[in-house]
Design a protein around this motif. Sequence first.
Motif, PDB file in Angstrom:
ATOM      1  N   PRO A 130       0.863  -1.259  -0.138  1.00  0.00           N
ATOM      2  CA  PRO A 130      -0.155  -0.078  -0.035  1.00  0.00           C
ATOM      3  C   PRO A 130       1.071   1.015   0.151  1.00  0.00           C
ATOM      4  N   GLU A 131       0.364   2.317  -0.779  1.00  0.00           N
ATOM      5  CA  GLU A 131       1.056   3.670  -0.820  1.00  0.00           C
ATOM      6  C   GLU A 131       0.390   4.572   0.306  1.00  0.00           C
ATOM      7  N   PHE A 132       0.730   4.617   1.567  1.00  0.00           N
ATOM      8  CA  PHE A 132       0.357   5.253   2.564  1.00  0.00           C
ATOM      9  C   PHE A 132       0.204   6.860   2.493  1.00  0.00           C
ATOM     10  N   GLN A 133      -0.830   7.412   2.403  1.00  0.00           N
ATOM     11  CA  GLN A 133      -1.133   8.719   2.417  1.00  0.00           C
ATOM     12  C   GLN A 133      -2.228   9.174   3.548  1.00  0.00           C
ATOM     13  N   ARG A 134      -2.481  10.344   3.772  1.00  0.00           N
ATOM     14  CA  ARG A 134      -3.474  11.077   4.606  1.00  0.00           C
ATOM     15  C   ARG A 134      -4.724  11.082   3.625  1.00  0.00           C
ATOM     16  N   VAL A 135      -5.494  10.188   4.005  1.00  0.00           N
ATOM     17  CA  VAL A 135      -6.807  10.079   3.199  1.00  0.00           C
ATOM     18  C   VAL A 135      -8.157  10.528   4.128  1.00  0.00           C
ATOM     19  N   ALA A 136      -8.825  11.537   3.407  1.00  0.00           N
ATOM     20  CA  ALA A 136      -9.766  11.870   3.900  1.00  0.00           C
ATOM     21  C   ALA A 136     -10.909  11.332   3.824  1.00  0.00           C
ATOM     22  N   ALA A 166      -3.761   5.647   5.208  1.00  0.00           N
ATOM     23  CA  ALA A 166      -3.876   4.665   4.421  1.00  0.00           C
ATOM     24  C   ALA A 166      -3.777   4.681   2.932  1.00  0.00           C
ATOM     25  N   ASP A 167      -3.942   3.614   1.951  1.00  0.00           N
ATOM     26  CA  ASP A 167      -3.843   3.931   0.562  1.00  0.00           C
ATOM     27  C   ASP A 167      -5.114   4.333   0.243  1.00  0.00           C
ATOM     28  N   PRO A 168      -5.347   5.353  -0.735  1.00  0.00           N
ATOM     29  CA  PRO A 168      -7.040   5.663  -1.186  1.00  0.00           C
ATOM     30  C   PRO A 168      -7.557   4.595  -2.130  1.00  0.00           C
ATOM     31  N   THR A 169      -6.432   3.949  -2.919  1.00  0.00           N
ATOM     32  CA  THR A 169      -7.142   2.958  -3.616  1.00  0.00           C
ATOM     33  C   THR A 169      -7.679   1.794  -3.190  1.00  0.00           C
ATOM     34  N   TYR A 170      -6.814   1.451  -2.092  1.00  0.00           N
ATOM     35  CA  TYR A 170      -7.386   0.133  -1.371  1.00  0.00           C
ATOM     36  C   TYR A 170      -8.697   0.658  -0.591  1.00  0.00           C
ATOM     37  N   VAL A 171      -8.645   1.889  -0.008  1.00  0.00           N
ATOM     38  CA  VAL A 171     -10.078   2.114   0.718  1.00  0.00           C
ATOM     39  C   VAL A 171     -11.075   2.157  -0.112  1.00  0.00           C
ATOM     40  N   ARG A 172     -10.773   2.656  -1.262  1.00  0.00           N
ATOM     41  CA  ARG A 172     -12.146   2.693  -2.207  1.00  0.00           C
ATOM     42  C   ARG A 172     -12.304   1.179  -2.823  1.00  0.00           C
ATOM     43  N   THR A 173     -11.362   0.598  -2.853  1.00  0.00           N
ATOM     44  CA  THR A 173     -11.775  -0.778  -3.463  1.00  0.00           C
ATOM     45  C   THR A 173     -12.608  -1.819  -2.313  1.00  0.00           C
ATOM     46  N   ILE A 174     -12.228  -1.715  -1.055  1.00  0.00           N
ATOM     47  CA  ILE A 174     -12.479  -2.072   0.010  1.00  0.00           C
ATOM     48  C   ILE A 174     -14.136  -1.911   0.204  1.00  0.00           C
ATOM     49  N   LEU A 175     -14.358  -0.720   0.259  1.00  0.00           N
ATOM     50  CA  LEU A 175     -15.909  -0.122   0.346  1.00  0.00           C
ATOM     51  C   LEU A 175     -16.715  -0.286  -0.646  1.00  0.00           C
ATOM     52  N   GLU A 176     -16.060  -0.391  -2.028  1.00  0.00           N
ATOM     53  CA  GLU A 176     -16.796  -0.650  -3.418  1.00  0.00           C
ATOM     54  C   GLU A 176     -17.400  -2.153  -3.108  1.00  0.00           C
ATOM     55  N   ASN A 177     -16.351  -3.120  -2.562  1.00  0.00           N
ATOM     56  CA  ASN A 177     -16.853  -4.445  -2.684  1.00  0.00           C
ATOM     57  C   ASN A 177     -18.128  -4.774  -1.380  1.00  0.00           C
ATOM     58  N   VAL A 178     -17.865  -3.855  -0.227  1.00  0.00           N
ATOM     59  CA  VAL A 178     -18.708  -4.142   0.844  1.00  0.00           C
ATOM     60  C   VAL A 178     -20.185  -3.417   0.290  1.00  0.00           C
ATOM     61  N   ARG A 191     -17.357  -3.255   9.181  1.00  0.00           N
ATOM     62  CA  ARG A 191     -16.603  -2.265  10.015  1.00  0.00           C
ATOM     63  C   ARG A 191     -15.335  -2.318   9.350  1.00  0.00           C
ATOM     64  N   LEU A 192     -15.040  -1.459   8.857  1.00  0.00           N
ATOM     65  CA  LEU A 192     -13.524  -1.239   8.319  1.00  0.00           C
ATOM     66  C   LEU A 192     -12.735  -0.226   9.339  1.00  0.00           C
ATOM     67  N   GLU A 193     -11.619  -0.672   9.944  1.00  0.00           N
ATOM     68  CA  GLU A 193     -10.737  -0.123  10.806  1.00  0.00           C
ATOM     69  C   GLU A 193      -9.624   0.251  10.229  1.00  0.00           C
ATOM     70  N   LEU A 194      -8.908   1.582  10.095  1.00  0.00           N
ATOM     71  CA  LEU A 194      -7.743   1.957   9.909  1.00  0.00           C
ATOM     72  C   LEU A 194      -7.169   2.896  10.880  1.00  0.00           C
ATOM     73  N   PRO A 195      -5.627   3.124  10.882  1.00  0.00           N
ATOM     74  CA  PRO A 195      -5.107   3.900  11.619  1.00  0.00           C
ATOM     75  C   PRO A 195      -5.455   5.164  11.463  1.00  0.00           C
ATOM     76  N   LEU A 196      -5.888   5.957  12.495  1.00  0.00           N
ATOM     77  CA  LEU A 196      -6.346   7.472  12.398  1.00  0.00           C
ATOM     78  C   LEU A 196      -5.189   8.512  12.289  1.00  0.00           C
ATOM     79  N   THR A 197      -5.314   9.440  11.330  1.00  0.00           N
ATOM     80  CA  THR A 197      -4.368  10.396  11.361  1.00  0.00           C
ATOM     81  C   THR A 197      -5.241  11.555  11.906  1.00  0.00           C
TER      82      THR A 197
END
Length: 152
Positions: free
Chosen positions: A3-9, A44-56, A143-149
Amino acid sequence: EEPEFQRVALDRVVGALAADVGALAAEDGLVVRVECRKPLEASADPTYVRTILENVIDNSLHSLRGRRGGAITIRVDAEDGRAVVHVCDDGPPIDPEVRVMLFEPLRSTKAHGLGLGLPIARALARAMRGDLSLENGDGKAFRLELPLTERR
């Protein structure tokens, strides 16, 4: 890939995804709601987050189609120092036997499903030092949990 970690809003990602999916859902008489009390960022990686949420969300749409109405609610919040995205719908509950194997590869409740969506989504979440789970209870909430920034 790693994953390419970034600050994801998360509030923005969820809002954009709800807008994209909302039009499709409306065609089936369904509603997609977003609940977010304040802007929230995750590492998080914004592409990963979107992929996860799209699936759910796609799974929720699938379970609601063919019914007269229904809603998917996506709630973004911070809990115990973690960024959390809840996705729940008011469709039929998940059978207890299915709950046990939900994240096992090659297990699907869909007629044409491969049974890879949720296992891959969970693997992506864990690659970002988070997790994807089905919440305990009678309802159907992921429930998707991620490290908080902390927001600057």
